[in-house]
Write an enzyme that holds these catalytic residues in place. Structure first.
Site, mmCIF file in Angstrom:
data_model
loop_
_atom_site.group_PDB
_atom_site.id
_atom_site.type_symbol
_atom_site.label_atom_id
_atom_site.label_comp_id
_atom_site.label_asym_id
_atom_site.label_seq_id
_atom_site.Cartn_x
_atom_site.Cartn_y
_atom_site.Cartn_z
ATOM 1 C CG ASN A 92 45.238 85.060 62.202
ATOM 2 O OD1 ASN A 92 45.099 86.254 62.507
ATOM 3 N ND2 ASN A 92 46.172 84.294 62.749
ATOM 4 C CG PHE A 148 45.986 93.076 67.592
ATOM 5 C CD1 PHE A 148 46.246 91.715 67.621
ATOM 6 C CD2 PHE A 148 47.030 93.944 67.928
ATOM 7 C CE1 PHE A 148 47.513 91.231 67.941
ATOM 8 C CE2 PHE A 148 48.291 93.475 68.257
ATOM 9 C CZ PHE A 148 48.532 92.126 68.258
ATOM 10 C CB SER A 170 50.321 90.149 65.960
ATOM 11 O OG SER A 170 49.489 90.185 64.809
ATOM 12 C CG ASN A 229 47.987 89.435 60.955
ATOM 13 O OD1 ASN A 229 48.486 89.261 59.852
ATOM 14 N ND2 ASN A 229 47.594 88.439 61.728
ATOM 15 C CB THR A 230 49.652 95.170 64.508
ATOM 16 O OG1 THR A 230 48.375 94.670 64.905
ATOM 17 C CG2 THR A 230 49.768 96.634 64.922
ATOM 18 C CE LYS A 234 51.497 84.031 70.977
ATOM 19 N NZ LYS A 234 50.087 83.688 71.053
ATOM 20 C CG ASN A 240 51.900 85.441 67.433
ATOM 21 O OD1 ASN A 240 50.996 85.018 66.702
ATOM 22 N ND2 ASN A 240 51.746 86.488 68.212
HETATM 23 C C1 LIG Z 1 42.806 83.021 64.082
HETATM 24 C C2 LIG Z 1 43.972 83.249 65.000
HETATM 25 C C3 LIG Z 1 44.024 84.419 65.758
HETATM 26 C C4 LIG Z 1 45.099 84.652 66.620
HETATM 27 N N1 LIG Z 1 45.121 85.782 67.377
HETATM 28 C C5 LIG Z 1 46.126 85.991 68.261
HETATM 29 C C6 LIG Z 1 46.126 87.129 69.109
HETATM 30 O O1 LIG Z 1 45.209 87.944 69.096
HETATM 31 N N2 LIG Z 1 47.181 87.278 69.948
HETATM 32 C C7 LIG Z 1 48.209 86.384 70.037
HETATM 33 O O2 LIG Z 1 49.127 86.572 70.837
HETATM 34 N N3 LIG Z 1 48.221 85.278 69.255
HETATM 35 C C8 LIG Z 1 47.203 85.067 68.388
HETATM 36 N N4 LIG Z 1 47.214 83.939 67.599
HETATM 37 C C9 LIG Z 1 48.367 83.024 67.678
HETATM 38 C C10 LIG Z 1 48.119 81.820 68.599
HETATM 39 O O3 LIG Z 1 47.877 82.234 69.921
HETATM 40 C C11 LIG Z 1 49.327 80.845 68.573
HETATM 41 O O4 LIG Z 1 50.440 81.488 69.150
HETATM 42 C C12 LIG Z 1 49.708 80.399 67.170
HETATM 43 O O5 LIG Z 1 48.566 80.209 66.377
HETATM 44 C C13 LIG Z 1 50.521 79.111 67.159
HETATM 45 O O6 LIG Z 1 49.811 78.058 67.767
HETATM 46 P P1 LIG Z 1 48.898 76.994 66.952
HETATM 47 O O7 LIG Z 1 49.753 76.477 65.827
HETATM 48 O O8 LIG Z 1 48.531 75.966 67.966
HETATM 49 O O9 LIG Z 1 47.723 77.755 66.461
HETATM 50 C C14 LIG Z 1 46.150 83.685 66.725
HETATM 51 C C15 LIG Z 1 46.088 82.521 65.962
HETATM 52 C C16 LIG Z 1 45.019 82.279 65.121
HETATM 53 C C17 LIG Z 1 44.983 81.009 64.314
#
Ligand SMILES: Cc1cc2nc3c(=O)[nH]c(=O)nc-3n(C[C@H](O)[C@H](O)[C@H](O)COP(=O)(O)O)c2cc1C
Length: 343
Positions: free
Chosen positions: A111, A115, A175, A177-178, A217, A246
């Protein structure tokens, strides 16, 4: 069961559309009083971490409900805690679509949402409207157009606004992406941010007569020295907790796969080992003084157990929910129950 029938249909849809479709469906089921169809019914022993009593150790990770619009419906899936956000001071559109990609062969997601959110004030309104009385984490970040030298101010704006409504607050500095956000993880920058957050927390605790823990985080893409430096700062500033991790910018595990070279953060199965490795290193440095919340690639109860074994006190799910559906919540709670409370 229900989800295994639904998944092929959802996977036909564009991922962001499927995301909204599923959340709206869960909310509709909840409003109709039908969420017990998917709600797990399991006894758990509460665990106290950061002074908060968590009914169980399995939480929802940030990013799924960025604006806090689905809190009640998500809570009905059985999570012990729910983290909403990342929220920024001002609303922002995020990156152009498409910005979310499924890689089913790798049980992964890429992704680059950036934000996208309705701003902190809207999030607070949504929280006020919810009926949820459980543990609510609120994840905060900076606007994309705020210059890096003013980043701390963005975190403080969000901290002040969400403080009265959060069980804990997450400062998301990881993140991908910022632009340049991850620079905040460098020890020279991080000390300033952590100290400003702790100072503000002290004032807010007096003002609101309640202490709300703040957790940091971090990314899975850190080397041992960086992890050690972050751990030392967490200890120095008596930070309340850390979420590891993350998404990753590494593409090693998805080379050659469809969408494997999309820009953004990779999550799901390919990030599991790297996240667990970060947890293990943090645990070694933090020695139980700062609790760790483990996230990254949990797709089964066993994976949740691995995070606890590595040193996490709580776990969070995101991508696993897309591949396994709500059954993963129950499976993870059961698996952690089986470990007992000593871990
Ligand atoms: C589509 C998507 C959007 C995410 N947006 C955020 C976010 O806004 N803030 C954040 O701290 N982590 C965000 N994450 C990260 C997740 O909270 C998590 O830390 C990360 O995906 C690893 O866990 P997972 O493998 O179970 O997905 C996002 C993940 C995905 C897949």
């Amino acid at each position: 069961m229900l989800y295994s029938l639904l998944r092929p249909l959802l996977f036909q849809m564009e991922p962001e559309r499927a995301h909204h479709f599923t959340l709206n469906m869960i909310r509709r089921l909840h409003t109709l009083g039908l969420s017990r169809l998917i709600q797990p019914n399991i006894n758990t022993t509460p665990t106290t971490i950061m002074g908060i009593e968590f009914p169980n150790r399995v939480g929802l990770a940030a990013g799924l409900d960025k604006n806090g619009e689905y809190i009640d419906a998500l809570a009905a899936l059985g999570f012990g805690f729910i983290e909403i956000g990342t929220i920024t001071p001002r609303p922002q559109a995020g990156n152009p679509q498409p910005r979310m990609f499924r890689l089913p062969q790798a049980q992964a997601i890429i992704n680059r949402m950036g934000f996208n959110n309705h701003g902190v004030e809207q999030l607070v309104e949504n929280v006020k409207k919810s009926h949820y009385k459980g543990i609510l984490g609120i994840n905060i970040g900076k606007n994309a157009d705020t210059p890096m030298e003013k980043a701390t101010e963005d975190y403080l704006i969000c901290l002040r606004k969400v403080y009265p409504y959060a069980s804990y607050i997450t400062a998301n500095i990881s993140s991908p992406n910022t632009k340049n956000l991850r620079q905040l993880q460098d020890s020279t920058e991080l000390g300033g941010l952590l100290s400003a957050l702790k100072e503000e927390q002290k004032k807010l605790a007096e003002q609101h007569r309640k202490y709300v823990p703040i957790v940091l985080k971090i990314a899975p893409d850190l080397n041992s020295e960086q992890i050690k430096a972050i751990a030392e700062l967490l200890l120095h500033y008596t930070f309340d907790g850390v979420i590891a991790t993350n998404t990753t910018v590494s593409r090693d595990a998805v080379q050659g796969l469809k969408h494997g070279d999309e820009a953004g953060g990779l999550s799901g199965a390919p990030v599991r080992e790297a996240s667990t490795a970060v947890i293990m290193q943090l645990a070694e440095h933090l020695k139980g003084e700062v609790p760790i919340i483990g996230a990254g690639g949990i797709l089964s109860g066993e994976h949740a157990q691995q995070k606890i074994a590595a040193g996490a006190s709580l776990v969070q799910l995101y991508s696993g929910l897309i591949y396994r559906g709500p059954a993963l919540v129950k499976e993870s709670i059961k698996a952690l129950n089986a470990l007992g409370t000593s871990n």
